[in-house]
Motif scaffolding. Structure first.
Motif, mmCIF file in Angstrom:
data_model
loop_
_atom_site.group_PDB
_atom_site.id
_atom_site.type_symbol
_atom_site.label_atom_id
_atom_site.label_comp_id
_atom_site.label_asym_id
_atom_site.label_seq_id
_atom_site.Cartn_x
_atom_site.Cartn_y
_atom_site.Cartn_z
ATOM 1 N N ALA A 147 0.837 -1.356 -0.055
ATOM 2 C CA ALA A 147 -0.099 -0.087 -0.006
ATOM 3 C C ALA A 147 0.891 1.022 -0.042
ATOM 4 O O ALA A 147 1.857 1.340 0.743
ATOM 5 C CB ALA A 147 -0.919 -0.120 1.211
ATOM 6 N N GLY A 148 0.644 2.138 -0.588
ATOM 7 C CA GLY A 148 1.103 3.394 -0.575
ATOM 8 C C GLY A 148 0.557 4.448 0.480
ATOM 9 O O GLY A 148 1.188 5.147 1.281
ATOM 10 N N GLY A 149 -0.725 4.884 0.510
ATOM 11 C CA GLY A 149 -1.461 5.945 1.320
ATOM 12 C C GLY A 149 -1.034 7.083 0.719
ATOM 13 O O GLY A 149 -0.286 7.613 0.061
ATOM 14 N N SER A 150 -1.548 8.210 1.838
ATOM 15 C CA SER A 150 -1.339 9.728 1.506
ATOM 16 C C SER A 150 0.112 10.340 1.899
ATOM 17 O O SER A 150 0.148 11.437 1.472
ATOM 18 C CB SER A 150 -2.522 10.381 2.078
ATOM 19 N N GLN A 151 0.865 9.569 2.489
ATOM 20 C CA GLN A 151 2.069 10.171 2.989
ATOM 21 C C GLN A 151 3.313 9.456 2.241
ATOM 22 O O GLN A 151 4.479 9.550 2.711
ATOM 23 C CB GLN A 151 2.098 10.154 4.441
ATOM 24 N N ALA A 152 3.037 8.844 1.087
ATOM 25 C CA ALA A 152 4.051 7.955 0.530
ATOM 26 C C ALA A 152 5.158 8.735 -0.200
ATOM 27 O O ALA A 152 6.351 8.208 -0.352
ATOM 28 C CB ALA A 152 3.402 6.907 -0.560
ATOM 29 N N PHE A 153 4.811 10.065 -0.427
ATOM 30 C CA PHE A 153 5.762 10.843 -0.896
ATOM 31 C C PHE A 153 6.945 11.133 -0.106
ATOM 32 O O PHE A 153 8.105 11.250 -0.454
ATOM 33 C CB PHE A 153 5.121 12.389 -1.395
ATOM 34 N N ARG A 154 6.721 10.961 1.188
ATOM 35 C CA ARG A 154 7.630 11.570 2.166
ATOM 36 C C ARG A 154 8.317 10.114 2.694
ATOM 37 O O ARG A 154 9.511 9.887 2.825
ATOM 38 C CB ARG A 154 7.077 12.312 3.321
ATOM 39 N N LEU A 249 1.607 14.579 -1.270
ATOM 40 C CA LEU A 249 1.496 15.372 -2.423
ATOM 41 C C LEU A 249 0.651 14.539 -3.364
ATOM 42 O O LEU A 249 0.727 13.765 -3.924
ATOM 43 C CB LEU A 249 2.626 16.137 -3.106
ATOM 44 N N GLU A 250 -0.886 14.813 -3.057
ATOM 45 C CA GLU A 250 -1.867 13.821 -3.729
ATOM 46 C C GLU A 250 -2.653 14.583 -4.767
ATOM 47 O O GLU A 250 -3.334 15.636 -4.460
ATOM 48 C CB GLU A 250 -2.701 13.576 -2.737
ATOM 49 N N PHE A 251 -2.813 13.911 -5.944
ATOM 50 C CA PHE A 251 -3.573 14.178 -7.139
ATOM 51 C C PHE A 251 -4.913 13.716 -7.197
ATOM 52 O O PHE A 251 -5.145 12.675 -6.744
ATOM 53 C CB PHE A 251 -2.809 14.074 -8.330
ATOM 54 N N GLY A 275 -12.334 22.679 -10.943
ATOM 55 C CA GLY A 275 -11.310 22.654 -12.100
ATOM 56 C C GLY A 275 -11.421 20.900 -12.410
ATOM 57 O O GLY A 275 -12.156 20.220 -11.791
ATOM 58 N N ASP A 276 -10.541 20.573 -13.481
ATOM 59 C CA ASP A 276 -10.176 19.365 -13.869
ATOM 60 C C ASP A 276 -8.967 18.610 -12.809
ATOM 61 O O ASP A 276 -9.365 17.438 -12.653
ATOM 62 C CB ASP A 276 -10.129 19.220 -15.298
ATOM 63 N N VAL A 277 -8.407 19.416 -12.232
ATOM 64 C CA VAL A 277 -7.036 18.910 -11.803
ATOM 65 C C VAL A 277 -6.875 19.509 -10.326
ATOM 66 O O VAL A 277 -7.133 20.795 -10.178
ATOM 67 C CB VAL A 277 -5.842 19.022 -12.331
ATOM 68 N N TYR A 278 -6.724 18.530 -9.298
ATOM 69 C CA TYR A 278 -6.631 19.132 -7.979
ATOM 70 C C TYR A 278 -5.294 18.563 -7.235
ATOM 71 O O TYR A 278 -4.900 17.310 -7.524
ATOM 72 C CB TYR A 278 -8.016 18.728 -7.182
ATOM 73 N N LEU A 279 -4.772 19.400 -6.372
ATOM 74 C CA LEU A 279 -3.734 18.844 -5.350
ATOM 75 C C LEU A 279 -3.984 18.984 -4.148
ATOM 76 O O LEU A 279 -4.624 20.119 -3.551
ATOM 77 C CB LEU A 279 -2.412 19.429 -5.814
ATOM 78 N N LEU A 280 -3.729 17.914 -3.389
ATOM 79 C CA LEU A 280 -3.614 18.148 -1.956
ATOM 80 C C LEU A 280 -2.426 18.179 -1.294
ATOM 81 O O LEU A 280 -1.557 17.312 -1.806
ATOM 82 C CB LEU A 280 -4.281 16.886 -1.174
ATOM 83 N N VAL A 281 -1.796 19.415 -0.665
ATOM 84 C CA VAL A 281 -0.386 19.137 -0.295
ATOM 85 C C VAL A 281 -0.329 19.244 1.237
ATOM 86 O O VAL A 281 -1.198 20.024 2.024
ATOM 87 C CB VAL A 281 0.129 20.547 -1.067
ATOM 88 N N GLU A 282 0.401 18.654 1.702
ATOM 89 C CA GLU A 282 0.774 18.798 3.401
ATOM 90 C C GLU A 282 2.200 18.765 3.676
ATOM 91 O O GLU A 282 2.934 17.980 3.036
ATOM 92 C CB GLU A 282 0.153 17.518 3.893
ATOM 93 N N LEU A 283 2.644 19.594 4.499
ATOM 94 C CA LEU A 283 3.946 19.850 5.240
ATOM 95 C C LEU A 283 3.763 19.375 6.609
ATOM 96 O O LEU A 283 2.760 19.852 7.243
ATOM 97 C CB LEU A 283 4.514 21.220 4.937
ATOM 98 N N ARG A 328 -10.492 13.788 -0.927
ATOM 99 C CA ARG A 328 -9.535 12.570 -1.404
ATOM 100 C C ARG A 328 -9.959 11.188 -1.088
ATOM 101 O O ARG A 328 -10.138 10.194 -1.645
ATOM 102 C CB ARG A 328 -8.363 12.738 -1.342
ATOM 103 N N GLU A 329 -10.166 11.016 0.257
ATOM 104 C CA GLU A 329 -10.293 9.536 0.524
ATOM 105 C C GLU A 329 -11.646 9.099 0.648
ATOM 106 O O GLU A 329 -11.697 7.652 0.573
ATOM 107 C CB GLU A 329 -9.973 9.711 2.306
ATOM 108 N N GLU A 330 -12.810 9.684 0.378
ATOM 109 C CA GLU A 330 -14.136 9.200 0.144
ATOM 110 C C GLU A 330 -14.300 8.816 -1.215
ATOM 111 O O GLU A 330 -15.479 8.518 -1.460
ATOM 112 C CB GLU A 330 -14.850 10.262 0.886
ATOM 113 N N GLN A 331 -13.262 9.099 -2.103
ATOM 114 C CA GLN A 331 -13.764 8.997 -3.598
ATOM 115 C C GLN A 331 -14.250 7.435 -3.840
ATOM 116 O O GLN A 331 -15.172 7.476 -4.742
ATOM 117 C CB GLN A 331 -12.740 9.609 -4.392
#
Length: 343
Positions: A147-154, A249-251, A275-283, A328-331
């Protein structure tokens, strides 16, 4: 088949073997698209019982399908043939004591992800795997699907968060690879083989997981991008600006958002523009001294000046941050309620 079922009943007892109507909750996948009635559901209570179940099935010629929380979207955790059993690790839910010195914890494969989060919270530690199904997804299934999850980027994928594994192999033997060493170059990294193998190489029964200190602060934003290329460009810029503080960093697209908003009445979209494209960003940072809000606000301003960001908002509270992530998560739930779909 009858001999195998008899053997399984003897191994597992009445609590560990389910058949007929008792097995029905395990038979269909989360989308209710796949799954036929198996011979039964084995619910072993420990690794020795898992091994005994696998051996009995091998002798009896019975197929084995490992099942975690059954939250997958591709039908991989349910039977596609009647001469099979499902092995559910839902009774194996032990959570060890976290070790802050090694940054690790040992858990059974049947532990629900949300239960692990709750157990770690008093210790100031976290397991950085978050996803919409964390209230039902189990550790073994997360490992089996890498699994990747929403924090796989970090923090990386599940295979990057697994330090050691205990496995029951297809011949019913047990492989003990429960190591808590982060800087481990001792030969073959066999644990990597089982992350993403979906149970085809063996059944995960226990794992040693990598832990991190709980962040002292977070900064989140929901952004509407001009197009997908703009999302990529903004993400590249943010990686340079935020560096190691970039946790997520989730699209997602407006197609998924539209279905979620349509089918989940309590879900709210809080920006003026679509819009057509969204980003969720978290620091995120373990230090309260890092100016995360300033870093993210500055990046958002740059993105708007460059024409990459059409609209956006920084979360002003933990509640608003949670609302952003729910979009994002309820899609998957919104899509499930819409009807049958291809994944």
């Amino acid at each position: 088949m009858t001999d195998a079922v008899t053997a399984l009943r003897e191994i597992l007892g009445p609590k560990g073997w389910l058949s007929g109507t008792d097995a029905e909750p395990y038979q269909r996948d989360w989308l209710n698209r796949y799954g036929v009635a198996p011979l039964g559901v084995a619910r072993p209570a420990n690794t020795a019982e898992v091994a005994a179940v696998v051996k009995a099935c091998r002798v009896g010629g019975v197929a084995v399908i490992p099942q975690g929380g059954n939250t997958g979207l591709c039908g991989g955790a349910v039977a596609d043939r009647a001469d099979a059993i499902i092995v559910s690790l839902s009774r194996m839910t032990g959570i060890g004591e976290p070790d802050p010195e090694s940054g690790s914890i040992a858990v059974d494969a049947g532990v629900v992800l949300a239960a692990l989060h709750d157990a770690l919270e008093p210790h100031g530690l976290m397991f950085p795997m978050h996803l919409g199904a964390e209230g039902s997804a189990r550790i073994g299934g997360l490992i089996g699907t890498n699994a990747g999850g929403s924090q796989a980027f970090r923090y990386g994928m599940m295979q990057d968060l697994v330090l050691g594994l205990e496995i029951v192999t297809p011949d019913g033997a047990m492989w003990d690879g429960l190591r808590a060493v982060q800087k481990d170059n001792a030969g073959y990294q066999l644990r990597k083989l089982f992350c993403g193998a979906e149970g085809t190489l063996g059944i995960v029964t226990r794992a040693v997981l990598r832990l991190y200190p709980t962040p002292k602060q977070q900064a989140s934003a929901l952004l509407v991008m001009s197009d997908f290329a703009a999302a990529v460009s903004f993400g590249t810029y943010l990686r340079g600006e935020a560096g190691e503080f970039l946790a997520g960093l989730e699209f997602f697209s407006d197609v998924g958002l539209r279905l979620a908003l349509k089918n989940l009445p309590d879900l709210a979209y809080q920006l003026e523009t679509r819009g057509d494209v969204y980003l969720l960003v978290e620091l995120a940072s373990g230090s309260a001294r890092v100016p995360l809000d300033e870093i993210l606000a500055s990046a958002l301003e740059w993105g708007m000046e460059e024409g990459l960001v059409v609209d956006g908002a920084l979360a002003n509270s933990g509640a608003q941050r949670a609302q952003f992530w729910r979009l994002r998560e309820e899609q998957p739930e919104g899509q499930r309620l819409e009807g049958e779909q291809l994944k």
